[in-house]
Design an enzyme around this catalytic site. Structure first.
Site, PDB file in Angstrom:
ATOM      1  N   VAL A  44       0.854  -1.209   0.000  1.00 12.21           N
ATOM      2  CA  VAL A  44       0.000   0.000   0.000  1.00 12.21           C
ATOM      3  C   VAL A  44       0.882   1.249   0.000  1.00 12.21           C
ATOM      4  O   VAL A  44       0.650   2.201  -0.766  1.00 12.21           O
ATOM      5  CB  VAL A  44      -0.951  -0.011   1.224  1.00 12.21           C
ATOM      6  CG1 VAL A  44      -1.757   1.270   1.281  1.00 12.21           C
ATOM      7  CG2 VAL A  44      -1.873  -1.233   1.188  1.00 12.21           C
ATOM      8  N   CYS A  45       1.913   1.228   0.832  1.00 10.81           N
ATOM      9  CA  CYS A  45       2.832   2.379   0.911  1.00 10.81           C
ATOM     10  C   CYS A  45       3.503   2.635  -0.433  1.00 10.81           C
ATOM     11  O   CYS A  45       3.736   3.795  -0.813  1.00 10.81           O
ATOM     12  CB  CYS A  45       3.926   2.120   1.936  1.00 10.81           C
ATOM     13  SG  CYS A  45       3.311   1.837   3.582  1.00 10.81           S
ATOM     14  N   THR A  46       3.830   1.582  -1.129  1.00  3.59           N
ATOM     15  CA  THR A  46       4.481   1.740  -2.441  1.00  3.59           C
ATOM     16  C   THR A  46       3.572   2.541  -3.374  1.00  3.59           C
ATOM     17  O   THR A  46       4.016   3.468  -4.058  1.00  3.59           O
ATOM     18  CB  THR A  46       4.801   0.339  -3.023  1.00  3.59           C
ATOM     19  OG1 THR A  46       5.668  -0.324  -2.107  1.00  3.59           O
ATOM     20  CG2 THR A  46       5.455   0.427  -4.392  1.00  3.59           C
ATOM     21  N   LEU A  49       3.388   6.316  -2.141  1.00  4.42           N
ATOM     22  CA  LEU A  49       4.566   7.142  -2.428  1.00  4.42           C
ATOM     23  C   LEU A  49       4.645   7.487  -3.914  1.00  4.42           C
ATOM     24  O   LEU A  49       5.011   8.601  -4.286  1.00  4.42           O
ATOM     25  CB  LEU A  49       5.832   6.430  -1.943  1.00  4.42           C
ATOM     26  CG  LEU A  49       5.952   6.437  -0.410  1.00  4.42           C
ATOM     27  CD1 LEU A  49       6.981   5.438   0.072  1.00  4.42           C
ATOM     28  CD2 LEU A  49       6.292   7.831   0.108  1.00  4.42           C
TER      29      LEU A  49
END
Ligand code: BEZ
Length: 211
Positions: A44-46, A49
């Site tokens: 999810v963070c990928t 960002l």
């Protein structure tokens, strides 16, 4: 005690993908969005960002610097940045704090022990040029944030700092706004000479000033 709206946020020095960051010096007189990520190499963070890297021109337009944080060291961030570029088609174009010792996460209350005692939650802090916390949102690790919504809230904060207005539900830049209740009709005549719509004495809408 977590940082609350209106508080001056804590300063810190921490490593990042762009070398050591002295937060107040780095922020200068800009608005800042500081947002945390539970961990490097997480899916999810990928996506988040990559999305923020693509939106960077929109943050720039509003005079906002963005800075991410994840509780892993800088060499790990460097490897992750390659994956972000490869999978999201966007190069990391803002610093990612390497909060390996959780110094910043603890200062800002980004770890919520009953959610996880090691990972940060998805915190967002919008900080104004006076270093005051103006808005915060907290999402769990499983739910990616909506950064278009964040831009919308920044538009509202910057507008309502300039004019005696508030923004209604789902408001977007360019739409009508609300005259704040503390402004009397006599004062409103001077502030909004083109007039307003009075739906109730406490609910007065007006064209967005400065649009
Ligand atoms: C993610 O960023 O994909 C993630 C991180 C921690 C838990 C679940 C998802």
């Amino acid at each position: 005690m977590a940082v609350q709206l209106g508080d001056v946020v804590p300063d810190f020095t921490q490593d990042s993908t762009e070398g050591p960051i002295h937060f107040y010096d780095w922020a200068g007189s800009s608005w800042v969005v500081l947002f945390s990520h539970p961990k490097d190499f997480t899916p999810v963070c990928t996506t988040e960002l990559g999305a923020v890297a693509k939106l960077k021109p929109e943050f720039d337009k509003r005079g906002v610097k963005v800075i991410g944080l994840s509780v892993d060291p800088a060499d790990s961030h460097a490897g992750w940045a390659k994956d972000i570029e490869e999978t999201q088609g966007a190069k990391l174009n803002f610093p990612l704090i390497a909060d390996h010792d959780r110094k910043v996460a603890d200062l800002y209350g980004m770890i919520h022990p009953n959610a996880s005692d090691t990972l940060t939650v998805r915190s967002v802090f919008v900080i104004d040029p006076a270093k005051k916390l103006r808005l915060t949102i907290t999402y769990p690790a499983s739910t990616g944030r909506n950064f278009d919504e964040l831009l919308r809230t920044i538009d509202s904060l910057q507008l309502t700092d300039r004019f005696k207005v508030a923004t209604p539900v789902n408001w977007k830049h360019g739409e009508d706004v609300i005259i704040v209740p503390s402004v009397t009709n006599a004062q409103a005549k001077a502030l909004f000479p083109s007039g307003w719509k009075e739906i109730k004495p406490y609910l007065r809408t007006v064209k967005q000033p400065g649009a």
